[in-house]
Motif scaffolding. Structure first.
Motif, PDB file in Angstrom:
ATOM      1  N   UNK A  53      29.599  18.473  34.679  1.00 41.77           N
ATOM      2  CA  UNK A  53      28.274  19.223  34.535  1.00 41.77           C
ATOM      3  C   UNK A  53      26.800  17.998  34.788  1.00 41.77           C
ATOM      4  N   UNK A  54      26.012  18.247  35.701  1.00 42.85           N
ATOM      5  CA  UNK A  54      25.041  17.979  35.896  1.00 42.85           C
ATOM      6  C   UNK A  54      24.547  16.830  35.003  1.00 42.85           C
ATOM      7  N   UNK A  55      24.278  18.137  33.743  1.00 44.30           N
ATOM      8  CA  UNK A  55      23.258  17.775  32.163  1.00 44.30           C
ATOM      9  C   UNK A  55      23.621  16.710  31.399  1.00 44.30           C
ATOM     10  N   UNK A  56      25.400  15.860  32.096  1.00 44.09           N
ATOM     11  CA  UNK A  56      26.185  15.050  31.534  1.00 44.09           C
ATOM     12  C   UNK A  56      26.518  13.582  31.800  1.00 44.09           C
ATOM     13  N   UNK A  57      25.611  13.507  33.510  1.00 44.44           N
ATOM     14  CA  UNK A  57      25.667  12.616  34.574  1.00 44.44           C
ATOM     15  C   UNK A  57      24.865  11.441  33.203  1.00 44.44           C
ATOM     16  N   UNK A  58      23.917  11.538  33.342  1.00 47.61           N
ATOM     17  CA  UNK A  58      22.623  10.089  32.440  1.00 47.61           C
ATOM     18  C   UNK A  58      24.158   9.708  31.218  1.00 47.61           C
ATOM     19  N   UNK A  59      25.032  10.342  30.744  1.00 50.48           N
ATOM     20  CA  UNK A  59      25.126   9.859  29.527  1.00 50.48           C
ATOM     21  C   UNK A  59      26.453   9.258  29.776  1.00 50.48           C
ATOM     22  N   UNK A  60      27.097   9.250  30.647  1.00 54.67           N
ATOM     23  CA  UNK A  60      28.615   9.286  31.548  1.00 54.67           C
ATOM     24  C   UNK A  60      28.095   7.598  32.079  1.00 54.67           C
ATOM     25  N   UNK A  61      26.766   7.582  32.473  1.00 56.78           N
ATOM     26  CA  UNK A  61      26.728   6.570  33.437  1.00 56.78           C
ATOM     27  C   UNK A  61      25.598   5.484  32.927  1.00 56.78           C
ATOM     28  N   UNK A  62      25.996   5.678  31.892  1.00 55.70           N
ATOM     29  CA  UNK A  62      25.303   4.462  30.251  1.00 55.70           C
ATOM     30  C   UNK A  62      26.748   4.027  29.697  1.00 55.70           C
ATOM     31  N   UNK A  63      27.328   5.021  29.535  1.00 57.29           N
ATOM     32  CA  UNK A  63      28.624   4.946  28.596  1.00 57.29           C
ATOM     33  C   UNK A  63      29.846   3.550  29.902  1.00 57.29           C
ATOM     34  N   UNK A  64      29.921   4.408  31.171  1.00 57.38           N
ATOM     35  CA  UNK A  64      30.658   3.303  31.930  1.00 57.38           C
ATOM     36  C   UNK A  64      29.545   1.901  31.945  1.00 57.38           C
ATOM     37  N   UNK A  65      28.507   1.921  32.266  1.00 58.98           N
ATOM     38  CA  UNK A  65      27.564   0.624  32.210  1.00 58.98           C
ATOM     39  C   UNK A  65      27.435  -0.052  30.857  1.00 58.98           C
ATOM     40  N   UNK A  66      27.519   0.576  29.801  1.00 66.96           N
ATOM     41  CA  UNK A  66      28.172  -0.263  28.275  1.00 66.96           C
ATOM     42  C   UNK A  66      28.897  -0.734  28.775  1.00 66.96           C
ATOM     43  N   UNK A  67      29.926  -0.018  29.572  1.00 65.38           N
ATOM     44  CA  UNK A  67      32.224  -0.630  29.426  1.00 65.38           C
ATOM     45  C   UNK A  67      31.310  -2.105  30.477  1.00 65.38           C
ATOM     46  N   UNK A  68      30.389  -1.991  31.415  1.00 63.95           N
ATOM     47  CA  UNK A  68      30.784  -3.366  31.805  1.00 63.95           C
ATOM     48  C   UNK A  68      31.392  -2.192  33.709  1.00 63.95           C
ATOM     49  N   UNK A  69      30.808  -1.611  33.939  1.00 66.02           N
ATOM     50  CA  UNK A  69      30.708  -0.648  34.979  1.00 66.02           C
ATOM     51  C   UNK A  69      29.385  -0.682  36.098  1.00 66.02           C
ATOM     52  N   UNK A  70      30.102  -1.968  37.235  1.00 68.33           N
ATOM     53  CA  UNK A  70      28.437  -2.250  37.869  1.00 68.33           C
ATOM     54  C   UNK A  70      28.332  -1.349  38.756  1.00 68.33           C
ATOM     55  N   UNK A  71      29.352  -0.800  39.779  1.00 67.52           N
ATOM     56  CA  UNK A  71      29.479   0.082  40.325  1.00 67.52           C
ATOM     57  C   UNK A  71      29.727   1.564  40.350  1.00 67.52           C
ATOM     58  N   UNK A  72      29.430   2.373  40.997  1.00 67.75           N
ATOM     59  CA  UNK A  72      29.513   4.144  41.352  1.00 67.75           C
ATOM     60  C   UNK A  72      28.253   4.965  41.966  1.00 67.75           C
TER      61      UNK A  72
END
Ligand SMILES: Nc1ncnc2c1ncn2[C@@H]1O[C@H](COP(=O)(O)OP(=O)(O)OP(=O)(O)O)[C@@H](O)[C@H]1O
Ligand SMILES: Nc1ncnc2c1ncn2[C@@H]1O[C@H](COP(=O)(O)OP(=O)(O)OP(=O)(O)O)[C@@H](O)[C@H]1O
Ligand SMILES: Nc1ncnc2c1ncn2[C@@H]1O[C@H](COP(=O)(O)OP(=O)(O)OP(=O)(O)O)[C@@H](O)[C@H]1O
Ligand SMILES: [Mg+2]
Ligand SMILES: [Mg+2]
Ligand SMILES: [Mg+2]
Lengths: 99, 99, 99
Positions: free
Chosen positions: C10-29
């Motif tokens: 869902x588009x409404x979940x993008x920010x949350x997913x992005x932040x969770x991935x970034x906290x985990x250490x993902x730098x590229x998406x």
């Protein structure tokens, strides 16, 4: 074994392709607006004396992830649907998913 | 053996990359407007004391499906074209197609 | 070994997913606006007496290319983030890159 069928077709053919796939039993698919060029291009230019073509036409990309044994049918359904007999009917590419 | 070369580059470099690929002999390609972040991000924030970056920059994805033996050239052509010497030049990923 | 994790959410979940991935250490998406349908559709129609569904809902596709050993974590982070308990939470597909 899952595969991705990726079809890049004329935008005007999207509804027909979607409906044909749905009638066949496909429940999931993803559509992306893209731009592309194929063997024949929309417009022509010249560079150092030789003709070249770099124009992009609006297209839609349909992605269907499906079981291996359905891939052949999916390809046939899309091909049958998008055919106009003119150039630019579209292209289909197939990818293997990681289990 | 077919492969997909997927390049995610600055939108301002699209025309140049398209023309370079066309001069090389590439006749088919697909372009998608995407948004992305790489190693360095557009903007910075802080979370529990440590800096993080989650902003997305507009990018274009170029996809070229080509024979195996052309892949190296395609990668070089795109890399040479998009290089600015600054961060954010882009990334290239390669996939195998299913025959 | 590189893999692509492709999540359609869902588009409404993008920010949350992005932040969770970034906290985990993902730098590229990479993020793409797409439209899609899954097992349950947004709207229903009838064709020759049987119900069908061909409506597309706006979705976002998140693509993360990462080392093999991170894939399981990435899938879990995205799944945990996008879960609402309702239908249409999203799908994740995984691809192998060519070395
Ligand atoms: N080698 C390729 N790599 C990536 N995408 C391709 C390739 N060949 C074709 N495509 C995509 O498939 C679309 C359909 O291809 P097709 O050959 O029908 O050409 P076209 O662009 O539709 O138009 P026309 O052929 O009339 O110029 C293209 O627009 C492009 O997006
Ligand atoms: N691991 C990855 N997975 C998916 N996409 C990626 C990944 N790394 C990079 N990308 C994509 O490639 C694009 C180009 O990457 P690059 O490293 O040049 O960073 P950038 O986002 O352009 O900007 P900058 O590096 O200046 O922050 C990214 O914007 C993103 O869309
Ligand atoms: N087999 C598939 N092939 C390609 N894309 C798919 C497939 N299944 C699902 N998707 C994509 O994943 C998205 C999320 O799937 P999901 O099952 O959650 O359904 P939905 O479209 O979100 O909505 P709902 O299930 O409520 O109708 C879809 O919208 C579609 O874009
Ligand atoms: Mg053509
Ligand atoms: Mg960078
Ligand atoms: Mg669903």
């Amino acid at each position: 074994m899952l595969k991705k069928v990726e079809a890049i077709i004329r935008p005007t053919k999207l509804d027909e392709a979607k409906e044909a796939l749905n009638q066949y039993g496909i429940r999931g698919l993803t559509v992306t607006q893209v731009a592309g060029c194929g063997l024949q291009k929309g417009k022509k230019g010249f560079y150092r004396g030789s003709e070249y073509n770099i124009d992009l036409l609006p297209k839609v990309k349909i992605e269907v992830i499906a079981q291996d044994h359905m891939v052949e049918d999916i390809v046939k359904i899309i091909t049958d649907t998008v055919q106009t007999g003119e150039i630019g009917d579209g292209k289909i590419f197939i990818y293997l998913l990681k289990m």
